[in-house]
Design a protein around this motif. Structure first.
Motif, PDB file in Angstrom:
ATOM      1  N   THR A 105       0.829  -1.205   0.000  1.00  0.00           N
ATOM      2  CA  THR A 105       0.000   0.000   0.000  1.00  0.00           C
ATOM      3  C   THR A 105       0.863   1.254   0.000  1.00  0.00           C
ATOM      4  O   THR A 105       0.588   2.223  -0.726  1.00  0.00           O
ATOM      5  CB  THR A 105      -0.946   0.008   1.211  1.00  0.00           C
ATOM      6  OG1 THR A 105      -1.753  -1.170   1.188  1.00  0.00           O
ATOM      7  CG2 THR A 105      -1.842   1.227   1.198  1.00  0.00           C
ATOM      8  N   HIS A 111       2.231   1.899  -3.373  1.00  0.00           N
ATOM      9  CA  HIS A 111       1.191   2.464  -4.241  1.00  0.00           C
ATOM     10  C   HIS A 111       1.007   3.959  -3.962  1.00  0.00           C
ATOM     11  O   HIS A 111       0.999   4.773  -4.896  1.00  0.00           O
ATOM     12  CB  HIS A 111      -0.125   1.713  -3.982  1.00  0.00           C
ATOM     13  CG  HIS A 111      -1.225   2.063  -4.929  1.00  0.00           C
ATOM     14  ND1 HIS A 111      -1.560   1.282  -6.009  1.00  0.00           N
ATOM     15  CD2 HIS A 111      -2.089   3.120  -4.961  1.00  0.00           C
ATOM     16  CE1 HIS A 111      -2.571   1.825  -6.669  1.00  0.00           C
ATOM     17  NE2 HIS A 111      -2.913   2.947  -6.036  1.00  0.00           N
ATOM     18  N   GLU A 137      -4.189   5.449 -11.456  1.00  0.00           N
ATOM     19  CA  GLU A 137      -4.223   4.255 -10.604  1.00  0.00           C
ATOM     20  C   GLU A 137      -3.514   3.071 -11.258  1.00  0.00           C
ATOM     21  O   GLU A 137      -2.911   2.241 -10.565  1.00  0.00           O
ATOM     22  CB  GLU A 137      -5.676   3.888 -10.271  1.00  0.00           C
ATOM     23  CG  GLU A 137      -6.406   4.899  -9.402  1.00  0.00           C
ATOM     24  CD  GLU A 137      -5.787   5.070  -8.017  1.00  0.00           C
ATOM     25  OE1 GLU A 137      -4.871   4.294  -7.655  1.00  0.00           O
ATOM     26  OE2 GLU A 137      -6.212   5.994  -7.300  1.00  0.00           O
ATOM     27  N   GLY A 138      -3.575   2.989 -12.580  1.00  0.00           N
ATOM     28  CA  GLY A 138      -2.868   1.922 -13.270  1.00  0.00           C
ATOM     29  C   GLY A 138      -1.373   2.048 -13.095  1.00  0.00           C
ATOM     30  O   GLY A 138      -0.664   1.050 -12.883  1.00  0.00           O
ATOM     31  N   THR A 145      -0.559   0.963  -9.590  1.00  0.00           N
ATOM     32  CA  THR A 145      -0.754  -0.477  -9.420  1.00  0.00           C
ATOM     33  C   THR A 145       0.401  -1.264 -10.045  1.00  0.00           C
ATOM     34  O   THR A 145       0.931  -2.202  -9.435  1.00  0.00           O
ATOM     35  CB  THR A 145      -2.090  -0.920 -10.036  1.00  0.00           C
ATOM     36  OG1 THR A 145      -3.151  -0.217  -9.400  1.00  0.00           O
ATOM     37  CG2 THR A 145      -2.301  -2.415  -9.858  1.00  0.00           C
ATOM     38  N   SER A 184     -13.306  -0.946  -9.852  1.00  0.00           N
ATOM     39  CA  SER A 184     -12.135  -1.753 -10.200  1.00  0.00           C
ATOM     40  C   SER A 184     -11.508  -1.337 -11.531  1.00  0.00           C
ATOM     41  O   SER A 184     -10.330  -1.608 -11.770  1.00  0.00           O
ATOM     42  CB  SER A 184     -12.501  -3.236 -10.240  1.00  0.00           C
ATOM     43  OG  SER A 184     -13.434  -3.508 -11.274  1.00  0.00           O
ATOM     44  N   TYR A 199      -8.043   0.343 -11.701  1.00  0.00           N
ATOM     45  CA  TYR A 199      -6.947  -0.490 -11.237  1.00  0.00           C
ATOM     46  C   TYR A 199      -6.664  -1.641 -12.206  1.00  0.00           C
ATOM     47  O   TYR A 199      -5.503  -1.896 -12.550  1.00  0.00           O
ATOM     48  CB  TYR A 199      -7.273  -1.035  -9.850  1.00  0.00           C
ATOM     49  CG  TYR A 199      -7.491   0.051  -8.828  1.00  0.00           C
ATOM     50  CD1 TYR A 199      -6.429   0.581  -8.098  1.00  0.00           C
ATOM     51  CD2 TYR A 199      -8.759   0.583  -8.604  1.00  0.00           C
ATOM     52  CE1 TYR A 199      -6.619   1.594  -7.167  1.00  0.00           C
ATOM     53  CE2 TYR A 199      -8.960   1.596  -7.682  1.00  0.00           C
ATOM     54  CZ  TYR A 199      -7.889   2.094  -6.967  1.00  0.00           C
ATOM     55  OH  TYR A 199      -8.087   3.104  -6.067  1.00  0.00           O
ATOM     56  N   SER A 252      -4.107  -0.747 -15.091  1.00  0.00           N
ATOM     57  CA  SER A 252      -2.799  -1.398 -15.035  1.00  0.00           C
ATOM     58  C   SER A 252      -2.472  -2.090 -16.356  1.00  0.00           C
ATOM     59  O   SER A 252      -1.311  -2.117 -16.782  1.00  0.00           O
ATOM     60  CB  SER A 252      -2.743  -2.393 -13.872  1.00  0.00           C
ATOM     61  OG  SER A 252      -3.725  -3.401 -14.007  1.00  0.00           O
TER      62      SER A 252
END
Length: 344
Positions: free
Chosen positions: A69, A72, A108-109, A112, A152, A155, A159
């Motif tokens: 975490t 990230h 976020e990708g 991740t 979702s 992510y 990603s």
């Protein structure tokens, strides 16, 4: 912060739109679901206002989950230092939720992929087992497959998008995306379209009050992209056929109107890359609606195809590469709106 970023009056209208599209159940409380998400589903976050990052944990130890975490969230801090998240992150109420979701998928990708690479480089088998056990105790979904998929998407699809960029041009290509942001979920789902700069087309609609009556008021308008079209089709079709029919999306818009008595009308206007792809979607959408309503479209001479199921009617029309789908209290009302949009 929920009320600040998601004002209750806006959420109330959005809840009606999502229910009208069949994307959430009639008994679901969207505001409560958003509150649940931010209070139960979060492991950590970076605050671009205070430039602080936080990890939510039951232990003071930096265990495997906390370590990943942190990797990230530190990535988000580095994104902010190098690219200014305040300038990159979408503004609330931009009117283009599809583009906003695409930008969030990049952010976020990126984080991740970075935390996954960090884990692969620095963590061993014991940590992997610990992460697996922690994931098994993760909070359950939000009671809606659409809401779960929306959460979702940044992510999972993000990603995959970042991995494509990295495999194509290294981390330099990922960094470069912050200077040329993705413009649609289509570009995230099909990264080659981002590379080729296949940008979405703008879709405009007339004021439908001229067809519905002056007492009908527009309460919501937004861009609707390939991700949402896939979810709508998926309500009544196998995922594979829904995905095939959603491809070829060129642009889209959704408008929501309401009259003083609370009657509702939804208008989806979609532009496709080719007429054959518009044909494919129109047939698939008709099958999906028929499957969901256990009814069939009626074809009468001089009328647009319509379906009536209880208190809801659907009208569909296609003209070249454009498709219009109307959900209205009566088929005649929906037909007037569809004809106005398509110029029929």
């Amino acid at each position: 912060e929920v009320d600040e970023f998601y004002p209750p009056d806006e959420l109330a209208v959005e809840e009606k739109v999502l229910k009208g599209l069949g994307l959430i159940d009639e008994d679901l409380d969207l505001a409560a679901s958003a509150q649940q998400l931010l209070t139960e589903g979060i492991l950590g976050y970076y605050d671009d206002d205070t430039r602080e990052l936080k990890v939510i944990s039951e232990t003071d130890e930096i265990d495997a989950m906390n370590e990943v975490t942190l990797a990230h969230e530190i990535t988000h801090a580095l994104q902010d230092q190098n690219f200014s998240l305040r300038q990159v992150l979408p503004d609330e109420g931009s009117g283009n939720d599809d583009r906003d979701l695409a930008v969030l998928a990049l952010i976020e990708g990126d984080a991740t992929v970075t935390d996954q690479e960090y884990a692969a480089m620095h963590m061993g088998l014991d940590d992997a087992v610990s992460l697996l056990l922690a994931s098994m105790n993760a909070p359950v979904g939000m009671g809606s497959s659409y809401l779960d998929d929306s959460i979702s998407f940044p992510y999972l699809e993000g990603s995959a998008f970042v991995s494509f960029l990295k495999d194509t041009g290294g981390w330099e290509a990922v960094n470069g995306a912050y200077g040329r942001l993705p413009q649609s979920t289509e570009q995230i789902m099909h990264p080659r379209k981002y590379i080729e700069n296949d940008s979405p087309l703008s879709v405009e609609t007339p004021d439908l009050s001229t067809a519905l009556g002056a007492d009908w008021q527009p309460l919501y308008e937004n861009v609707i992209g390939e991700f949402d079209i896939l979810e709508i089709l998926g309500n009544g079709l196998p995922r594979g056929r829904a995905a095939a029919a959603a491809e070829g999306w060129g642009g889209g818009r959704i408008d929501y109107y309401e009259d003083p008595s609370g009657r509702q009308l939804l208008a989806l206007v979609l532009l496709w890359d080719s007429e054959s792809e518009a044909d494919q979607f129109t047939l698939a959408m008709a099958d999906s609606i028929e499957q969901q309503t256990d009814s069939a479209f009626v074809f009468l001479e001089g009328r647009l195809p319509f379906l009536e199921a209880g208190f809801q009617s659907w009208v569909m029309a296609q003209r070249g590469r454009s498709t219009v789908i109307i959900s209205a209290p009566e088929a005649e009302l929906g037909e007037r709106a569809a004809r106005l949009i398509l110029g029929l």
